[in-house]
Write an enzyme that holds these catalytic residues in place. Structure first.
Site, short mmCIF file in Angstrom:
data_model
loop_
_atom_site.label_atom_id
_atom_site.label_comp_id
_atom_site.label_asym_id
_atom_site.label_seq_id
_atom_site.Cartn_x
_atom_site.Cartn_y
_atom_site.Cartn_z
N ASP A 182 0.47 -0.96 0.12
CA ASP A 182 -0.13 0.09 -0.30
C ASP A 182 0.71 1.56 0.10
O ASP A 182 2.26 1.00 0.59
CB ASP A 182 -1.17 -0.13 1.31
CG ASP A 182 -1.47 1.29 1.09
OD1 ASP A 182 -2.16 0.78 0.67
OD2 ASP A 182 -0.76 1.56 2.46
N ASP A 214 -0.66 4.93 1.04
CA ASP A 214 -0.77 6.13 1.46
C ASP A 214 -0.67 5.55 3.07
O ASP A 214 -1.64 4.34 3.74
CB ASP A 214 -2.11 6.81 2.07
CG ASP A 214 -1.99 7.26 0.42
OD1 ASP A 214 -1.14 8.39 0.12
OD2 ASP A 214 -2.66 7.16 -0.95
#
Length: 333
Positions: free
Chosen positions: A15, A17
């Site tokens: 991922d 953020d």
């Protein structure tokens, strides 16, 4: 030699953020692991405001050389959803960034600017410029019968100043106005995880993230092992109360955990800590001789007890039995 996570798996699906970066800057230790990993690295992001080529460019400028082939965005997945239900040339209203609109165009769809153009679908992705007018055009289109696809349903977006409004919060406004819940293309749906793994021909990928209800739940839904870092949205207490479908395989303070033995990162009693469930459904934590243990070691110890029910999340409290346990719990967020 004890195997670390980096030697246990054949790819890493990151991922962005809250895991790799926050507010336009790399998080501590990210550059080291993203540039020196001996296995392929892919980036899976629910943020649909940037195209894959832009994400790759940003990572490169931050010191992590990347090309767009190693990026999978929820906007790409949303366009694929639309393609499965529409015909080439069908009109769509894209509530999102210009890069999202370009993805739709490249996917053979005709992007229109108004509900008056009778779009067959609304594609909704994060865009800081989205306002009342755009939300209203989307609502009108959906009320006229358009399909509703969302790139993701993240209610918040981790930024340098804190948690900002995410795409899911904007989607909630349209859903409230129309009564229609969109089909979400992004995490926690498994499609992006499978796509990312296939791009690097990975048969044993590890999904890495910071948010339980998207990154971890998506990895679980894709039948992949998951590695949760405490650098973003979901912190210690969220893990204690995690639903069974949102429980990661491994937990660490940050990406340095990739160098640790896999067995060390799983929920179990460690570093002298011990946990037991009391009659009042609390978990009692004791520190014993946990002179080298801290908040994360205490967390893994508690999770071994909190996660014993495979059908429901733990709803009680965690209480310290001594000063060492109290210090460890004080470090939880």
């Amino acid at each position: 030699m004890t195997e670390s996570l980096l030697t246990t798996y054949d790819s890493l699906l990151f991922d962005l953020d809250g895991t790799v970066w926050e507010g336009g800057r790399l998080l501590p230790h990210a550059q080291k692991y993203l540039t020196t990993a001996s296995i392929p690295v892919m980036y899976i992001t629910n943020n649909a405001s940037r195209g894959p080529e832009v994400v790759a460019e940003i990572l490169t400028k931050l010191g992590v050389p990347t090309d767009e082939r190693h990026v999978v965005t929820s906007a790409q997945a949303a366009v694929e959803f639309a393609q499965q239900r529409l015909q080439p040339g069908d009109p769509v209203y894209v509530l999102g960034s210009e890069s999202f609109k370009n993805l739709a165009r490249h996917g053979g769809l005709r992007v229109v600017d108004s509900a008056d153009d009778n779009p067959k679908a609304v594609l909704h992705g994060h865009n800081p410029e989205t306002g009342w007018a755009e939300l209203s055009e989307a609502a009108l289109s959906i009320r006229n019968g358009a399909y509703y696809f969302a790139s993701n349903l993240d209610t918040t977006l981790p930024m340098e100043r804190g948690l900002m409004v995410g795409n899911g919060s904007m989607v909630a406004a349209v859903t409230t106005a129309t009564g229609v819940t969109p089909l979400s293309a992004g995490k926690p749906e498994p499609a992006m995880f499978h796509s990312a793994a296939a791009k690097v021909q990975s048969t044993r990928p590890l999904a890495v993230g910071d948010r339980l209800n998207t990154d971890i739940a998506g990895g679980v839904a894709a039948n992949m092992d998951t590695f949760h870092v405490l650098t973003g949205v979901s912190r210690h207490w969220a893990l204690v109360h995690a639903e069974p479908t949102e429980r990661p395989t491994y937990i660490a303070e940050d990406l340095r955990g990739l160098d640790l033995p896999a067995a060390e990162l799983t929920p179990h009693a460690q570093a002298g800590f011990a946990a037991r469930r009391a009659d009042d459904n609390t978990i009692v934590l004791t520190s014993g001789d946990a002179s080298g243990g801290g908040a994360v070691e205490a967390l893994r110890t508690v999770l071994a007890v909190a996660w014993t029910d495979p059908s429901a999340g733990f709803t009680g409290e965690v209480v310290p039995a001594d000063a060492g346990a109290e210090r460890a719990l004080a470090g939880w967020q």
